[in-house]
Design a protein around this motif. Structure first.
Motif, PDB file in Angstrom:
ATOM      1  N   GLY A 123       1.521   7.376   5.275  1.00  0.00           N
ATOM      2  CA  GLY A 123       0.086   7.580   5.412  1.00  0.00           C
ATOM      3  C   GLY A 123      -0.386   7.478   6.846  1.00  0.00           C
ATOM      4  N   TYR A 124       0.156   6.536   7.583  1.00  0.00           N
ATOM      5  CA  TYR A 124      -0.235   6.386   8.995  1.00  0.00           C
ATOM      6  C   TYR A 124       0.080   7.662   9.762  1.00  0.00           C
ATOM      7  CZ  TYR A 124      -0.044   5.148  13.887  1.00  0.00           C
ATOM      8  OH  TYR A 124      -0.223   5.147  15.240  1.00  0.00           O
ATOM      9  N   ASN A 145       0.851  -1.189   0.000  1.00  0.00           N
ATOM     10  CA  ASN A 145       0.000   0.000   0.000  1.00  0.00           C
ATOM     11  C   ASN A 145       0.886   1.238   0.000  1.00  0.00           C
ATOM     12  OD1 ASN A 145      -1.824   2.007   0.465  1.00  0.00           O
ATOM     13  ND2 ASN A 145      -2.958   0.896   2.034  1.00  0.00           N
ATOM     14  N   THR A 146       0.587   2.195  -0.876  1.00  0.00           N
ATOM     15  CA  THR A 146       1.423   3.391  -0.959  1.00  0.00           C
ATOM     16  C   THR A 146       1.279   4.275   0.263  1.00  0.00           C
ATOM     17  OG1 THR A 146      -0.292   4.521  -2.196  1.00  0.00           O
ATOM     18  CG2 THR A 146       1.456   3.436  -3.463  1.00  0.00           C
ATOM     19  N   ASP A 147       0.097   4.199   0.956  1.00  0.00           N
ATOM     20  CA  ASP A 147      -0.068   4.984   2.183  1.00  0.00           C
ATOM     21  C   ASP A 147       0.928   4.548   3.240  1.00  0.00           C
ATOM     22  OD1 ASP A 147      -2.030   6.593   1.261  1.00  0.00           O
ATOM     23  OD2 ASP A 147      -3.695   5.452   2.143  1.00  0.00           O
ATOM     24  N   GLU A 148       1.154   3.255   3.315  1.00  0.00           N
ATOM     25  CA  GLU A 148       2.070   2.738   4.322  1.00  0.00           C
ATOM     26  C   GLU A 148       3.497   3.145   4.016  1.00  0.00           C
ATOM     27  OE1 GLU A 148      -0.527  -1.228   5.421  1.00  0.00           O
ATOM     28  OE2 GLU A 148       1.451  -1.446   4.526  1.00  0.00           O
ATOM     29  N   SER A 186      -3.216  14.296  11.309  1.00  0.00           N
ATOM     30  CA  SER A 186      -4.524  14.883  11.050  1.00  0.00           C
ATOM     31  C   SER A 186      -5.425  14.729  12.275  1.00  0.00           C
ATOM     32  CB  SER A 186      -5.157  14.221   9.834  1.00  0.00           C
ATOM     33  OG  SER A 186      -6.456  14.722   9.617  1.00  0.00           O
ATOM     34  N   ASP A 231       0.513  10.619   8.550  1.00  0.00           N
ATOM     35  CA  ASP A 231      -0.336  11.709   8.065  1.00  0.00           C
ATOM     36  C   ASP A 231      -1.703  11.660   8.750  1.00  0.00           C
ATOM     37  OD1 ASP A 231       1.634  12.628   6.378  1.00  0.00           O
ATOM     38  OD2 ASP A 231       0.833  11.598   4.601  1.00  0.00           O
ATOM     39  N   ARG A 232      -2.252  10.436   8.856  1.00  0.00           N
ATOM     40  CA  ARG A 232      -3.547  10.287   9.527  1.00  0.00           C
ATOM     41  C   ARG A 232      -3.438  10.623  11.012  1.00  0.00           C
ATOM     42  NH1 ARG A 232      -3.523   5.734   6.339  1.00  0.00           N
ATOM     43  NH2 ARG A 232      -3.100   4.373   8.133  1.00  0.00           N
ATOM     44  N   SER A 251       4.436   5.781   2.157  1.00  0.00           N
ATOM     45  CA  SER A 251       4.644   7.224   2.058  1.00  0.00           C
ATOM     46  C   SER A 251       4.296   7.945   3.344  1.00  0.00           C
ATOM     47  CB  SER A 251       3.823   7.789   0.900  1.00  0.00           C
ATOM     48  OG  SER A 251       2.446   7.652   1.189  1.00  0.00           O
TER      49      SER A 251
END
Length: 80
Positions: free
Chosen positions: A9-10, A2-5, A16, A12-13, A7
């Motif tokens: 993403g975790y 997964n690109t979120d993992e 946020s 970032d979330r 890049s």
């Protein structure tokens, strides 16, 4: 993968979510300050009203006392 993992993403979330929590905390502090100010305003009004009520009560007691004195004086004059 997964690109979120890959890049961040975790993170970032998480960042946020932290920003949302900070905004909510700021809003709560603002609301609390407003409530505390309102309480302070109401307490000041209450003190003012209490002092006015006490002054009126003293005035009423003085007037009643004067009326009783006047009636007693008038009654004494009619006896003599």
């Amino acid at each position: 993968m997964n690109t979120d993992e890959t890049s961040g993403g975790y993170f970032d979330r998480a960042s946020s979510a932290t920003n949302v929590c900070n905004a909510e905390a700021h809003e709560c502090r603002t609301q609390l300050r407003m409530c505390l100010q309102r309480i302070s305003d109401v307490e000041a009004i209450n003190l003012d009203l209490e002092s006015r009520l006490e002054a009126q009560a003293r005035e009423y007691i003085d007037l009643e006392s004067d009326a009783v004195d006047s009636q007693s004086s008038a009654h004494m004059h009619t006896l003599f």
